[in-house]
Design an enzyme around this catalytic site. Structure first.
Site, PDB file in Angstrom:
ATOM      1  NE  ARG A 143      96.111  47.053  46.226  1.00 47.15           N
ATOM      2  CZ  ARG A 143      96.599  48.250  46.505  1.00 47.15           C
ATOM      3  NH1 ARG A 143      95.902  49.344  46.220  1.00 47.15           N
ATOM      4  NH2 ARG A 143      97.779  48.379  47.066  1.00 47.15           N
TER       5      ARG A 143
ATOM      6  CE1 TYR B 289      95.672  39.010  48.800  1.00 48.57           C
ATOM      7  CE2 TYR B 289      97.047  37.323  47.781  1.00 48.57           C
ATOM      8  CZ  TYR B 289      96.864  38.310  48.734  1.00 48.57           C
ATOM      9  OH  TYR B 289      97.869  38.588  49.622  1.00 48.57           O
TER      10      TYR B 289
ATOM     11  NE  ARG C 112     105.847  41.867  54.658  1.00 49.56           N
ATOM     12  CZ  ARG C 112     107.008  42.434  54.985  1.00 49.56           C
ATOM     13  NH1 ARG C 112     108.052  41.677  55.300  1.00 49.56           N
ATOM     14  NH2 ARG C 112     107.134  43.741  54.974  1.00 49.56           N
TER      15      ARG C 112
ATOM     16  CG  ASP D 286      99.875  45.629  49.300  1.00 41.41           C
ATOM     17  OD1 ASP D 286     100.902  45.178  49.828  1.00 41.41           O
ATOM     18  OD2 ASP D 286      99.657  45.599  48.066  1.00 41.41           O
TER      19      ASP D 286
END
Length: 270
Positions: A199, A111, A51, A53
């Site tokens: 992040r 990622y 999911r 952001d």
């Protein structure tokens, strides 16, 4: 029948993946497209692997959905792409193997965070997927700091805590490479991620790369297990979900059961 659907999207115009009332989300647009294609009264619920952001992109998102339809996979793909907005695209549709769960059958998510640290290397055409920083970064220092975070840990210091959710994750890879003059890519691989975790991890490494923090600082933040206001959660647009990896088809059901058990045990441990 359960279908596996692979898709990609530019996250710029979305408030993340998860459906939210009054906000544009990837799940909302995708379920609306399915409703249109199927001519259904209600939109079917789609489950994704990760999911993302608000503002985060995906090149390798995977989802599953249970449908009662006579359409072939090829027809479903064509019709979905015919009604989806241009910032979302389906790349593959296939009948899912028995027991497949896009979320719980996954082995890991990969990622990539993209950074430009030199005006000469700045490409304005990629401004929606690359973060521009004002200081030159040292990839050797960044890799040394990143390697110290590998393994299974409580990443509470890098996550936005959610009630009832564990922050224990297994970080498999966290590494940096300079792909061109002025351009870096940071690869982050884990079994799963908490909200804003990637992040925040990157946000702890950048100040090491530009010399504002010592190499051992991110590890000390991790050990503290509490959010540190000195750790910046970097902008979402530099982050892309590149890949979700699954086991062989005959092992996806067992993997889903194993993942649910492990998550339950981790949750009970606190």
């Amino acid at each position: 029948m359960r279908w596996r659907i692979d898709l990609r999207y530019d996250g710029t115009g979305f408030h993340g993946w998860a459906r939210q009332d009054g906000l544009r989300t990837v799940q909302g647009d995708f379920e609306s497209a399915l409703r249109t294609v199927l001519r259904a009264e209600q939109a079917p619920t789609v489950t994704c692997a990760g999911r993302t952001d608000t503002g985060v992109h995906a090149r390798g998102q995977v989802a599953h959905v249970d449908l009662d339809t006579t359409m072939t996979a090829r027809e479903l793909l064509r019709r979905l792409n015919g009604v989806l907005p241009q910032d979302v695209s389906v790349t593959a549709v296939a009948e899912a193997p028995d027991g497949f769960d896009a979320r719980f059958s996954a082995l890991f998510r990969r990622y990539v965070y993209r950074i430009c640290d030199d005006p000469v290397g700045w490409d304005p055409l990629r401004r929606q997927e690359v973060l521009r920083v004002g200081r030159a970064l040292d990839t050797d220092r960044m890799n040394a700091a990143s390697q110290a975070l590998l393994g299974e840990h409580d990443f509470a210091a890098f996550c936005r805590k959610r009630e009832g959710a564990s922050t224990v994750r297994a970080l498999r890879d966290f590494s940096w490479v300079r792909v061109a003059p002025g351009r870096l890519e940071g690869t982050v691989i884990a079994d799963a991620f908490c909200h804003s975790m990637v992040r925040a991890l990157v946000g702890s490494i950048v100040p090491v790369g530009d010399g504002r923090r010592e190499v051992d600082w991110p590890a000390s933040v991790l050990t503290a297990r509490v959010r540190d206001s000195a750790v910046a959660v970097l902008p979402a647009h530099g982050l892309t979900l590149e890949e979700v990896r699954y086991p062989a088809d005959d092992q996806v059901a067992a993997r889903a059961v194993e993942t649910r058990q492990v998550r339950g045990e981790v949750h009970r441990r606190g």
